[in-house]
Scaffold this motif. Structure first.
Motif, PDB file in Angstrom:
ATOM      1  N   ARG A 126       6.202   2.505  -7.110  1.00 34.97           N
ATOM      2  CA  ARG A 126       5.061   1.503  -7.939  1.00 34.97           C
ATOM      3  C   ARG A 126       4.445   2.381  -8.163  1.00 34.97           C
ATOM      4  O   ARG A 126       3.882   2.694 -10.059  1.00 34.97           O
ATOM      5  CB  ARG A 126       5.183   0.552  -7.610  1.00 34.97           C
ATOM      6  CG  ARG A 126       5.979  -0.641  -7.787  1.00 34.97           C
ATOM      7  CD  ARG A 126       5.876  -2.560  -7.583  1.00 34.97           C
ATOM      8  NE  ARG A 126       6.886  -3.244  -8.035  1.00 34.97           N
ATOM      9  CZ  ARG A 126       6.318  -4.095  -7.764  1.00 34.97           C
ATOM     10  NH1 ARG A 126       5.246  -4.827  -6.598  1.00 34.97           N
ATOM     11  NH2 ARG A 126       6.627  -5.631  -7.809  1.00 34.97           N
ATOM     12  N   ARG A 136       9.492   4.629 -11.084  1.00 36.10           N
ATOM     13  CA  ARG A 136      10.332   3.144 -10.944  1.00 36.10           C
ATOM     14  C   ARG A 136      11.292   3.237 -11.605  1.00 36.10           C
ATOM     15  O   ARG A 136      11.982   2.274 -11.106  1.00 36.10           O
ATOM     16  CB  ARG A 136       9.503   2.908 -12.758  1.00 36.10           C
ATOM     17  CG  ARG A 136       9.808   1.600 -13.464  1.00 36.10           C
ATOM     18  CD  ARG A 136       9.256   1.191 -15.294  1.00 36.10           C
ATOM     19  NE  ARG A 136       7.382   1.179 -14.422  1.00 36.10           N
ATOM     20  CZ  ARG A 136       6.843   2.105 -14.955  1.00 36.10           C
ATOM     21  NH1 ARG A 136       7.804   3.017 -16.351  1.00 36.10           N
ATOM     22  NH2 ARG A 136       5.781   2.059 -15.087  1.00 36.10           N
ATOM     23  N   THR A 160       8.694  -4.465 -11.288  1.00 37.53           N
ATOM     24  CA  THR A 160       8.111  -3.798 -12.267  1.00 37.53           C
ATOM     25  C   THR A 160       6.714  -5.315 -12.322  1.00 37.53           C
ATOM     26  O   THR A 160       5.261  -5.337 -12.422  1.00 37.53           O
ATOM     27  CB  THR A 160       8.560  -4.106 -13.561  1.00 37.53           C
ATOM     28  OG1 THR A 160       8.860  -4.462 -14.125  1.00 37.53           O
ATOM     29  CG2 THR A 160       8.919  -3.001 -13.592  1.00 37.53           C
TER      30      THR A 160
END
Length: 764
Positions: A243, A262, A376
């Protein structure tokens, strides 16, 4: 008298009392604020307090990780400790007062001051005081235990005081330690940390310094074993690391795949979800993986970890019989691979083969959408619970790595989350991998070094990982290094030889650290690599059963050493933080002194849980928590390990132990004399001999060198006649037997020698 006057009078009385205490009893006055403040900042535990003599003189010795170690030990022990300290740090009047309050013994660098301090220390011991010494003489910059200075033995001279070894655990990561590469100016990693002081059994006054050091180091290993469940769970760590990487490149490979942090997380979560639904039964534990080092290989292994399954990366360079032996050993039902890779292998697999290319078609839009949201939007701590990662215990298995099979059929080594996580932590401390690095991953994931370092450490510590399936493909290695700016290379001497011949200097222009292992690194290769690429490699040491790292020399560019060396060429480095070693006589079991060869033993949180379904073999390999490496080694007086051979690489000839590696070192020089490359041209093995027990055999490539001249060269190099193979012991071969990991194939070499000499071979 009104209220404020009463309060003022009470305050004045307290101040007077404190002033009187400061003059009459400085020790109590100084201890008072520490007794109030330290419990607020730290929790304390003392293990082995009964080992500290209740009365009489003794010397306590401890590791040294932080500026306040002395204060902490004074707080944790019931007896006052008169520490011997560098007087240069106590020149300020307040510091001098604090030191004097505990009868500290000050010492500066000049001979007179040293002499006074030694005399004061001896007198203190004879008067029944406890004298404290940090025998490393300086703070550790990595958490590794450094060499011990001789001051301990000098203070003990003329006394009968015992030595009490100690280990302070818990201060690494505090603002007072060198974690993060600096003191003080950093955020502490945790607040109100728990500190544990381990106290070992007292040692006799005349205990050799190196034995005392081993005892301190062993306490450190015990501390880290006790703390193993506090190592980060790597699957949870990956969520946070990827992340943070976000849209920046995280991994790439020679197949043309590039992925950001990601992307890696989304792909991993989507694959995990699909595998759980389409492939695995609920109770399926072990899953085979048959993939090269690649972005896909990383994703698959992390997806399995996030699904709380145990990966088993299978060796694709061996025969179907060996692969299927591994599959049967742990009951693997499914093997994950790709159609493209499988088509290149001549393997017949006794398990259901799952082609990831086909599985990709079963990844639904819902899988992708959920993976995107999880990667996310969902807070990491919630995602941990959703995926069940919070249920993972440090002792739960993460993977099974099969041994190379260089001396027999591969054994399944059971490695836990804590085993691998400790290795990652140790690499972070010693080699200092971080987000500025790019690691070249050419070691296969079925190799413990490739799995632990180029997969997990490279991903978990923040560097970019660049992968290629063939470590011998020097041209592609050079191209990838140049394209992505590789800074860290992990390899074997065999691989480096190829890079010397085929990689251009500009392709390794950003290379900053090169760490090699698996086999002895010749000096000529050190020199040649540095001359061509400007980077001098360093050697490390490990074993599959040890997750695999044990020790490493610190690369020059990563060194933060002050006053003590952290690299000795020819050695394999000092043990990494949390790991202890000792050398025992193979005959008597007695611990050897510095420089004396014996069996290398290792303990720490890196020691495997055992061999799969091999309880008896596990019991032989791990004795009282110490792993028997099978390597003959010595530890020098600075704490550096020198591997001199492997027990299986000795021949007993006429009752004498003859080391193969020592002969190989001289043969390598003689066979390559006059040539400008570092190709491996020979290896030494042995076959049974009815008269002397064994006979040395040299397998060598075609050469114009005269065998008699070679044998004469061995004699001139100082080798005893017993070490010099007979003329008919030299056998020409088309290729030196090697494993896919870059190691010498000992079993293959022995069998080849037996075939060539028509002698019966024996396998371990």
């Amino acid at each position: 008298m009104n209220g404020w006057q009463i309060a003022l009078a009470v305050l004045a009385a307290v101040l007077v009392a404190l002033l009187v205490m400061a003059i009459v009893s400085p020790r109590r006055f100084v201890r008072l604020p520490f007794r109030i403040l330290l419990p607020i900042l730290y929790r304390k535990r003392v293990i082995g307090l009964d080992n500290l003599p209740r009365e009489g003189g003794c010397v306590v010795i401890s590791n040294h990780l932080s500026w306040i170690d002395g204060i902490l030990i004074l707080w944790m022990l019931p007896r006052n400790v008169r520490f011997v300290v560098d007087g240069g740090n106590f020149t300020h009047p307040i510091a001098k007062y604090l030191g004097d309050a505990f009868d500290t013994i000050f010492m500066t660098g000049n001979p007179k001051s040293i002499g006074r301090a030694l005399r004061a220390g001896r007198k203190a011991l004879n008067d029944g005081d406890v004298v404290g010494i940090f025998p490393e003489g300086t703070l550790s910059r990595t958490g590794q235990l450094q060499a011990f200075k001789a001051g301990v033995t000098k203070i003990l001279k003329g006394t009968e005081a015992p030595i009490v070894p100690m280990w302070m655990e818990g201060m690494w990561g505090s603002i007072f330690s060198f974690s993060g590469g600096k003191f003080f100016f950093k955020w502490p990693k945790q607040f109100r940390r728990t500190l544990t002081l381990y106290i070992g059994e007292p040692l006799p006054t005349k205990t050799p310094l190196e034995i005392a050091r081993t005892r301190v180091q062993s306490l450190g290993a015990r501390a880290n074993i006790d703390q193993r469940k506090h190592y980060p769970i790597l699957a949870k760590r990956m969520i946070r690391v990827w992340r943070r990487r976000g849209s920046e490149l995280q991994a790439a490979d020679s197949l043309g795949t590039e992925a950001s942090g990601r992307d890696m997380l989304i792909r991993t979560l989507a694959l995990r979800r699909t595998l759980a639904r389409e492939v695995f039964s609920k109770d399926e534990q072990y899953v085979g993986v048959l993939l090269p080092p690649s972005v896909g290989g990383v994703v698959v292994n992390v997806a399995l970890a996030m699904d709380r399954r145990i990966s088993a990366n299978l060796n694709y360079t061996v025969s179907s019989d060996v692969v299927n032996h591994c599959i049967r050993e742990v009951g693997i039902k499914h093997v994950l691979t790709s159609e493209r890779f499988m088509s290149k292998l001549d393997l017949d697999i006794d398990a259901e083969v799952v082609l990831l290319d086909s599985l990709a078609k079963k990844v639904t839009k819902m899988d992708k959408a959920i993976a995107f949201i999880q990667a996310t939007l969902v807070p990491a701590w919630i995602l941990d619970h959703v995926l069940g990662l919070s249920k993972i215990d440090g002792d739960d298995l993460l993977t099974i790595i099969f041994t190379s099979g260089s001396t027999g059929m591969p054994k399944g080594v059971l490695l836990s989350n804590a085993n691998i996580s400790h290795n990652v932590d140790a690499i972070e401390r010693a080699v200092k991998l971080d987000t500025s690095d790019t690691v070249l991953g050419v070691l296969p994931f079925f190799h413990s070094f490739g799995y632990s370092v180029t997969l997990w450490a490279a991903m978990a510590l923040g560097p970019r990982g660049i992968y290629h399936f063939n470590p011998l493909d020097s041209k592609q290695v050079g191209k990838l290094s140049e394209k992505y700016g590789v800074t860290v290379l992990l390899a074997t001497p065999t691989f480096l030889r190829g890079y010397l011949r085929r990689v251009k200097p500009e392709q390794f222009a950003k290379l900053d650290a090169v760490v090699v292992g698996a086999e002895k690194m010749p000096k000529e290769l050190f020199d040649g690599f540095e001359k061509q690429f400007g980077v001098r490699p360093v050697e490390g040491y490990g074993a599959t059963e040890l997750s695999p790292l044990v020790s490493v020399n610190i690369p020059p560019s990563r060194s933060s050493a002050v006053y003590q060396a952290d690299r000795v060429e020819g050695s394999v480095g000092r043990p990494l933080p949390g790991i202890a070693t000792r050398v025992l006589s193979p005959e008597t079991g007695e611990e050897m002194l510095a420089g004396e060869d014996g069996m290398l033993m290792v303990t720490g949180p890196n020691v495997m849980k055992g061999y799969a379904n091999q309880a008896e073999m596990t019991g032989k390999a791990i004795q009282d928590g110490w792993y028997v490496t099978g390597d003959i080694a010595n530890v020098d007086d600075q704490g550096f390990i020198h591997i001199t051979g492997r027990l299986s690489r000795f021949s007993k000839i006429g009752g004498e132990m003859v080391p193969h590696v020592r002969i190989e070192e001289e043969l390598a020089k003689l066979f390559s004399e006059g040539d400008d490359d570092d190709q491996l041209r020979c290896c030494v093995t042995a076959v049974p001999d009815p008269k002397k027990g064994e006979r040395l055999i040299v397998l060598h490539l075609a050469s114009e060198k005269d065998i008699d001249t070679i044998r004469k060269g061995l004699s001139e190099a100082g080798l005893p006649n017993l070490f010099i193979p007979s003329r008919d012991g030299f056998q020409e071969v088309d290729a030196i037997p090697m494993l896919g990991t870059g190691k010498l194939d000992l079993k293959g070499a022995k069998e080849k020698a037996a075939d060539l000499t028509q002698s019966p071979s024996s396998t371990a």
